[in-house]
Design a protein around this motif. Sequence first.
Motif, PDB file in Angstrom:
ATOM      1  N   THR A 265     -71.064  15.755 -60.069  1.00  0.00           N
ATOM      2  CA  THR A 265     -71.934  16.933 -60.011  1.00  0.00           C
ATOM      3  C   THR A 265     -71.383  17.968 -59.034  1.00  0.00           C
ATOM      4  OG1 THR A 265     -73.844  15.557 -60.558  1.00  0.00           O
ATOM      5  CG2 THR A 265     -74.308  17.723 -59.624  1.00  0.00           C
ATOM      6  N   GLN A 266     -70.893  17.509 -57.881  1.00  0.00           N
ATOM      7  CA  GLN A 266     -70.352  18.445 -56.896  1.00  0.00           C
ATOM      8  C   GLN A 266     -69.098  19.139 -57.426  1.00  0.00           C
ATOM      9  OE1 GLN A 266     -71.862  19.458 -53.949  1.00  0.00           O
ATOM     10  NE2 GLN A 266     -70.304  21.031 -54.313  1.00  0.00           N
ATOM     11  N   ARG A 267     -68.208  18.360 -58.059  1.00  0.00           N
ATOM     12  CA  ARG A 267     -66.989  18.966 -58.606  1.00  0.00           C
ATOM     13  C   ARG A 267     -67.306  19.924 -59.755  1.00  0.00           C
ATOM     14  NH1 ARG A 267     -62.485  14.460 -59.421  1.00  0.00           N
ATOM     15  NH2 ARG A 267     -61.363  16.289 -60.143  1.00  0.00           N
ATOM     16  N   LEU A 268     -68.289  19.559 -60.563  1.00  0.00           N
ATOM     17  CA  LEU A 268     -68.706  20.427 -61.653  1.00  0.00           C
ATOM     18  C   LEU A 268     -69.281  21.732 -61.098  1.00  0.00           C
ATOM     19  CD1 LEU A 268     -69.123  20.778 -64.722  1.00  0.00           C
ATOM     20  CD2 LEU A 268     -71.330  19.634 -64.454  1.00  0.00           C
ATOM     21  N   ALA A 269     -70.110  21.632 -60.057  1.00  0.00           N
ATOM     22  CA  ALA A 269     -70.687  22.835 -59.437  1.00  0.00           C
ATOM     23  C   ALA A 269     -69.585  23.724 -58.854  1.00  0.00           C
ATOM     24  CB  ALA A 269     -71.678  22.430 -58.347  1.00  0.00           C
TER      25      ALA A 269
ATOM     26  N   GLU B  35     -70.026   4.004 -61.400  1.00  0.00           N
ATOM     27  CA  GLU B  35     -70.968   3.705 -60.312  1.00  0.00           C
ATOM     28  C   GLU B  35     -71.919   4.872 -60.123  1.00  0.00           C
ATOM     29  OE1 GLU B  35     -68.872   2.953 -56.699  1.00  0.00           O
ATOM     30  OE2 GLU B  35     -67.260   1.890 -57.715  1.00  0.00           O
ATOM     31  N   PRO B  36     -73.130   4.615 -59.605  1.00  0.00           N
ATOM     32  CA  PRO B  36     -74.071   5.709 -59.343  1.00  0.00           C
ATOM     33  C   PRO B  36     -73.492   6.790 -58.425  1.00  0.00           C
ATOM     34  CG  PRO B  36     -75.211   3.606 -59.225  1.00  0.00           C
ATOM     35  CD  PRO B  36     -73.741   3.295 -59.362  1.00  0.00           C
ATOM     36  N   ALA B  37     -72.671   6.411 -57.464  1.00  0.00           N
ATOM     37  CA  ALA B  37     -72.086   7.404 -56.545  1.00  0.00           C
ATOM     38  C   ALA B  37     -71.182   8.391 -57.284  1.00  0.00           C
ATOM     39  CB  ALA B  37     -71.309   6.699 -55.442  1.00  0.00           C
ATOM     40  N   ASP B  38     -70.615   7.963 -58.412  1.00  0.00           N
ATOM     41  CA  ASP B  38     -69.757   8.860 -59.192  1.00  0.00           C
ATOM     42  C   ASP B  38     -70.540  10.051 -59.742  1.00  0.00           C
ATOM     43  OD1 ASP B  38     -67.612   7.223 -58.745  1.00  0.00           O
ATOM     44  OD2 ASP B  38     -67.703   6.223 -60.695  1.00  0.00           O
ATOM     45  N   ILE B  39     -71.837   9.852 -59.994  1.00  0.00           N
ATOM     46  CA  ILE B  39     -72.662  10.939 -60.524  1.00  0.00           C
ATOM     47  C   ILE B  39     -72.710  12.088 -59.515  1.00  0.00           C
ATOM     48  CG2 ILE B  39     -74.988  11.608 -61.290  1.00  0.00           C
ATOM     49  CD1 ILE B  39     -75.305   8.661 -62.243  1.00  0.00           C
TER      50      ILE B  39
END
Length: 198
Positions: free
Chosen positions: A154-158, A146-150
């Motif tokens: 991104t937040q977890r990656l940051a 889903e788009p919300a997963d992006i």
Amino acid sequence: MRDDLDVLREEERLRGRLSLLRRRLLEELSEPGSATTLAARLGETRQKINYHLREMEKGGLVELVELRQRRGRTERVLRASARSVVIAPTVIGDARRDGQDRFAADALLSAAARTFNDVAELRERADAAGKRLVTFTVDTEIAFAEPADIERFTQRLADRLADLAAEFHSPASGRRYRVVIGGHPVRGRAENPQEPAP
């Protein structure tokens, strides 16, 4: 020795615009050729091809590999000086990312342009000094449900990147590296939800 990738960072190396004919000449010169052979292949006059080849040679896009005697004249055999040529974004203008959020396409393009310019300049400096430029690249593909997963990804990656930066950052004695992470949709491939994760 021929480079894999030539980065045009100075406008004058273009010697005028990189026209369709000049791009075709670069493609044809992946193998050595002369103005005569190229003119016959491309349906142009030898004089026209020769003019463009001389301009491209002045810009370092093609290089002389052989001189041959042919029918009372000297034939110059050239080849492309690199397997691939790209034009640095700064030749056209400076991409800025002021005020852009991290999900804007322009923010990714600006970061990519800055990375492109920085690495090209650093590679030139390393080559001039006879040294190897140490870089690293991480590249993968992810299928988001889903788009919300992006945004969550991104937040977890940051957060993880911030943890890694805190662990490895050595401001007093270390070599500084810029780490750029971006993502974009995969071009030209049909979506396959059954494809396994990388």
